[in-house]
Design a protein around this motif. Sequence first.
Motif, PDB file in Angstrom:
ATOM      1  N   UNK A 281       8.784   3.495  -5.359  1.00 58.67           N
ATOM      2  CA  UNK A 281       9.978   3.300  -4.542  1.00 58.67           C
ATOM      3  C   UNK A 281       9.570   3.223  -3.070  1.00 58.67           C
ATOM      4  N   UNK A 282       9.592   2.006  -2.535  1.00 53.02           N
ATOM      5  CA  UNK A 282       9.194   1.800  -1.142  1.00 53.02           C
ATOM      6  C   UNK A 282      10.410   1.643  -0.215  1.00 53.02           C
ATOM      7  N   UNK A 283      11.539   2.190  -0.614  1.00 47.33           N
ATOM      8  CA  UNK A 283      12.741   2.058   0.210  1.00 47.33           C
ATOM      9  C   UNK A 283      12.524   2.607   1.612  1.00 47.33           C
ATOM     10  N   UNK A 284      11.927   3.784   1.717  1.00 47.06           N
ATOM     11  CA  UNK A 284      11.719   4.389   3.037  1.00 47.06           C
ATOM     12  C   UNK A 284      10.742   3.572   3.881  1.00 47.06           C
ATOM     13  N   UNK A 285       9.788   2.937   3.223  1.00 42.38           N
ATOM     14  CA  UNK A 285       8.863   2.067   3.958  1.00 42.38           C
ATOM     15  C   UNK A 285       9.624   0.894   4.564  1.00 42.38           C
ATOM     16  N   UNK A 286      10.474   0.256   3.764  1.00 40.64           N
ATOM     17  CA  UNK A 286      11.251  -0.874   4.273  1.00 40.64           C
ATOM     18  C   UNK A 286      12.203  -0.434   5.380  1.00 40.64           C
ATOM     19  N   UNK A 287      12.794   0.749   5.209  1.00 40.53           N
ATOM     20  CA  UNK A 287      13.742   1.260   6.190  1.00 40.53           C
ATOM     21  C   UNK A 287      13.054   1.829   7.425  1.00 40.53           C
ATOM     22  N   UNK A 288      11.722   1.944   7.368  1.00 35.83           N
ATOM     23  CA  UNK A 288      10.912   2.514   8.453  1.00 35.83           C
ATOM     24  C   UNK A 288      11.310   3.949   8.759  1.00 35.83           C
ATOM     25  N   UNK A 289      11.765   4.658   7.718  1.00 42.26           N
ATOM     26  CA  UNK A 289      12.102   6.066   7.897  1.00 42.26           C
ATOM     27  C   UNK A 289      10.862   6.947   7.788  1.00 42.26           C
ATOM     28  N   UNK A 290      10.011   6.599   6.832  1.00 45.48           N
ATOM     29  CA  UNK A 290       8.780   7.352   6.656  1.00 45.48           C
ATOM     30  C   UNK A 290       7.855   6.534   5.775  1.00 45.48           C
ATOM     31  N   UNK A 291       6.637   7.024   5.639  1.00 47.03           N
ATOM     32  CA  UNK A 291       5.661   6.362   4.781  1.00 47.03           C
ATOM     33  C   UNK A 291       5.148   7.369   3.755  1.00 47.03           C
ATOM     34  N   UNK A 292       6.086   8.176   3.215  1.00 42.56           N
ATOM     35  CA  UNK A 292       5.657   9.245   2.308  1.00 42.56           C
ATOM     36  C   UNK A 292       5.215   8.692   0.953  1.00 42.56           C
ATOM     37  N   UNK A 293       5.722   7.522   0.555  1.00 38.97           N
ATOM     38  CA  UNK A 293       5.227   6.882  -0.658  1.00 38.97           C
ATOM     39  C   UNK A 293       3.993   6.085  -0.286  1.00 38.97           C
ATOM     40  N   UNK A 294       2.836   6.461  -0.797  1.00 42.39           N
ATOM     41  CA  UNK A 294       1.600   5.790  -0.360  1.00 42.39           C
ATOM     42  C   UNK A 294       1.550   4.336  -0.813  1.00 42.39           C
ATOM     43  N   UNK A 295       1.102   3.482   0.076  1.00 44.06           N
ATOM     44  CA  UNK A 295       0.893   2.092  -0.288  1.00 44.06           C
ATOM     45  C   UNK A 295      -0.368   1.978  -1.137  1.00 44.06           C
ATOM     46  N   UNK A 296      -0.301   1.127  -2.143  1.00 41.80           N
ATOM     47  CA  UNK A 296      -1.541   0.790  -2.854  1.00 41.80           C
ATOM     48  C   UNK A 296      -2.414  -0.049  -1.923  1.00 41.80           C
ATOM     49  N   UNK A 297      -3.710   0.076  -2.086  1.00 44.61           N
ATOM     50  CA  UNK A 297      -4.611  -0.741  -1.285  1.00 44.61           C
ATOM     51  C   UNK A 297      -5.033  -1.997  -2.033  1.00 44.61           C
ATOM     52  N   UNK A 298      -4.364  -2.238  -3.181  1.00 45.78           N
ATOM     53  CA  UNK A 298      -4.696  -3.409  -3.978  1.00 45.78           C
ATOM     54  C   UNK A 298      -3.618  -3.618  -5.042  1.00 45.78           C
ATOM     55  N   UNK A 299      -3.662  -4.787  -5.675  1.00 41.15           N
ATOM     56  CA  UNK A 299      -2.773  -5.091  -6.799  1.00 41.15           C
ATOM     57  C   UNK A 299      -3.616  -5.408  -8.024  1.00 41.15           C
ATOM     58  N   UNK A 300      -3.143  -4.964  -9.174  1.00 43.51           N
ATOM     59  CA  UNK A 300      -3.820  -5.220 -10.428  1.00 43.51           C
ATOM     60  C   UNK A 300      -3.487  -6.621 -10.930  1.00 43.51           C
ATOM     61  N   UNK A 301      -4.489  -7.342 -11.400  1.00 46.29           N
ATOM     62  CA  UNK A 301      -4.286  -8.642 -12.048  1.00 46.29           C
ATOM     63  C   UNK A 301      -4.409  -8.450 -13.557  1.00 46.29           C
ATOM     64  N   UNK A 302      -3.477  -9.073 -14.285  1.00 44.61           N
ATOM     65  CA  UNK A 302      -3.402  -8.901 -15.741  1.00 44.61           C
ATOM     66  C   UNK A 302      -3.266 -10.266 -16.403  1.00 44.61           C
ATOM     67  N   UNK A 303      -4.035 -10.474 -17.461  1.00 41.41           N
ATOM     68  CA  UNK A 303      -3.797 -11.634 -18.331  1.00 41.41           C
ATOM     69  C   UNK A 303      -4.032 -11.206 -19.768  1.00 41.41           C
ATOM     70  N   UNK A 304      -3.029 -11.430 -20.606  1.00 39.41           N
ATOM     71  CA  UNK A 304      -3.124 -11.121 -22.027  1.00 39.41           C
ATOM     72  C   UNK A 304      -3.139 -12.402 -22.838  1.00 39.41           C
ATOM     73  N   UNK A 305      -3.684 -12.318 -24.041  1.00 37.98           N
ATOM     74  CA  UNK A 305      -3.701 -13.434 -24.973  1.00 37.98           C
ATOM     75  C   UNK A 305      -3.140 -12.969 -26.314  1.00 37.98           C
ATOM     76  N   UNK A 306      -2.809 -13.924 -27.168  1.00 36.67           N
ATOM     77  CA  UNK A 306      -2.348 -13.571 -28.509  1.00 36.67           C
ATOM     78  C   UNK A 306      -3.400 -12.738 -29.224  1.00 36.67           C
ATOM     79  N   UNK A 307      -2.913 -11.742 -29.967  1.00 33.31           N
ATOM     80  CA  UNK A 307      -3.807 -10.893 -30.752  1.00 33.31           C
ATOM     81  C   UNK A 307      -3.777 -11.261 -32.221  1.00 33.31           C
ATOM     82  N   UNK A 308      -3.591 -10.266 -33.069  1.00 37.93           N
ATOM     83  CA  UNK A 308      -3.607 -10.483 -34.510  1.00 37.93           C
ATOM     84  C   UNK A 308      -2.332 -11.170 -34.990  1.00 37.93           C
ATOM     85  N   UNK A 309      -2.472 -11.872 -36.134  1.00 31.13           N
ATOM     86  CA  UNK A 309      -1.339 -12.555 -36.753  1.00 31.13           C
ATOM     87  C   UNK A 309      -1.089 -11.995 -38.148  1.00 31.13           C
ATOM     88  N   UNK A 310       0.180 -12.042 -38.578  1.00 34.36           N
ATOM     89  CA  UNK A 310       0.492 -11.644 -39.940  1.00 34.36           C
ATOM     90  C   UNK A 310       0.393 -12.853 -40.872  1.00 34.36           C
TER      91      UNK A 310
END
Length: 520
Positions: free
Chosen positions: A400-429
């Motif tokens: 929840x970065x509401x306070x960051x956007x509102x510039x009230x405080x920065x108590x919710x720490x910002x991540x220093x990066x974003x995770x990249x994800x890619x999935x593929x089809x797995x097993x089939x029935x």
Amino acid sequence: MIDNNIRSILLTGGFTSTILLGGCNVPLPPQTDHPNVIYVFPDQMRNHAMGFWRKAGFRDAVHFTGDPVYTPNLNQFADESIVLTSAMSNFPVSSPYRGCFFTGKFPTNSGVPLNCKADRPVSSLPIDAECISDVFSKSGYNCAYIGKLHLDHPTPNDPDNPGEYVGEARPAWDAYTPPERRHGFDYWYSYGTFDVHKHPHYWDTEGKRHDINEWSPKHEADKAIAYLRNEGNVRDKNKPFFMVVSFNPPHGPYHSLNDCMEEDYNLYKDKPLDSLLIRPNVNFNMSKNKCVPYYFASVTGVDREFGRILEELKKLGLDKSTIVVFTSDHGETMCSQGVEDAKNSPYAESMNVPFLIRYPQKLAPRIDQEMILSTPDIMPTLLGLSGLGNKIPTAVEGRNYADWFLEKSKRTPLRNAALYIRNADGEKDADGNITSYFPIARGIKTTRYTLALTINKNTKELENALLFDDLNDPYQMHNLPLEENKEVVAMLCEKMVPLLVEANDPWYKEHILKNMIPYN
């Protein structure tokens, strides 16, 4: 799952919209702490394809040159908004993004690890998920969904033809969403996924199908405007509202005037290709090059329809009490890197999405270069900005970065990066249906670097890698050898660990590539 310290941060702050009376939650009348919310997200919209990135101030905040595209309404909106330079679609594909946005969870736990279609029952928004719309609805909001959904596993549930799919394609992609799967949305005008832009169809709140002969963003903007005007008394005007408008364009196809408006195409049709594709990473030998004027025309058309919604909001005197977000589910590579796939890659033009948020008198307009926003953060942040921070479900994995956007405080720490994800089809029935998914690639995007690691489905060993210095190589034209950049790779792999832990990701749980990634 989320670290307990972060979870405690998520659950603090905000204002309740209910009072306890005899053990029941009773909605309070709308207050200034509970604004209206409009969330507009066209599909497959490049962050680069917004005209303001070519304007003074904005162009100095990014390392790319903005596309030569006509977006006057977004240009004006940017001047009134917080504009993020680094909003990331962690899994830049339609359904997984939507699952993250709806639930505030990463794809491992959202229930939507793959694009939704009929042969993938493994991927569908769970009926018992507590979604952003559920929270708004339980807190006394009217909730409306207009446009593309693409979150349900298609089943043979056509309300007009019981026992049949709603479309002829096999496996089916399009889907009808019955009332019990609408997650608190009391106004419904939507479909699963259908890419015939000038002949769209929708199912309304009562399940009646509407086949339309009009460009879909124009029609959807009309429905959004009618909702704002409360035509037909479709909402309680004494309550605040949460409205989602999901345009399909500029998602493909973008091949002809069947896909966009001629007035918009005329702005680009006579321009030389090298005046439109101005990036050094463009491959001019791709057949997709001829699509560029149609794609940009779709962007301009989306800009116009978004502007119409904003204008109506202003006419009704609702602009000052409404949070408006403009974003997208993923980008569009558009002939970059020589790749045909517009999305589903770690390239900046796929992962980096628009994110503009306006809340007059509450959010000071500015360009934010510091925040690296992840998709699951959007749900808790919007709830926090709406005075519902204490209503954020405990299972939410975003911040929840509401306070960051509102510039009230920065108590919710910002991540220093974003995770990249890619999935593929797995097993089939035995019937060929996908019963699991395979976590084929993971990576990390920092303010300077992009690293993506792809593994072999049989051995789970490293198969290929991408490493870019985005500061010195903003168009990602030079894939750096891992062996020659061991210190950078080690640093990025170390930074990836807490992100994988936070997402409860299979790579963390199985310690995939443990010889590279220091899980312990």
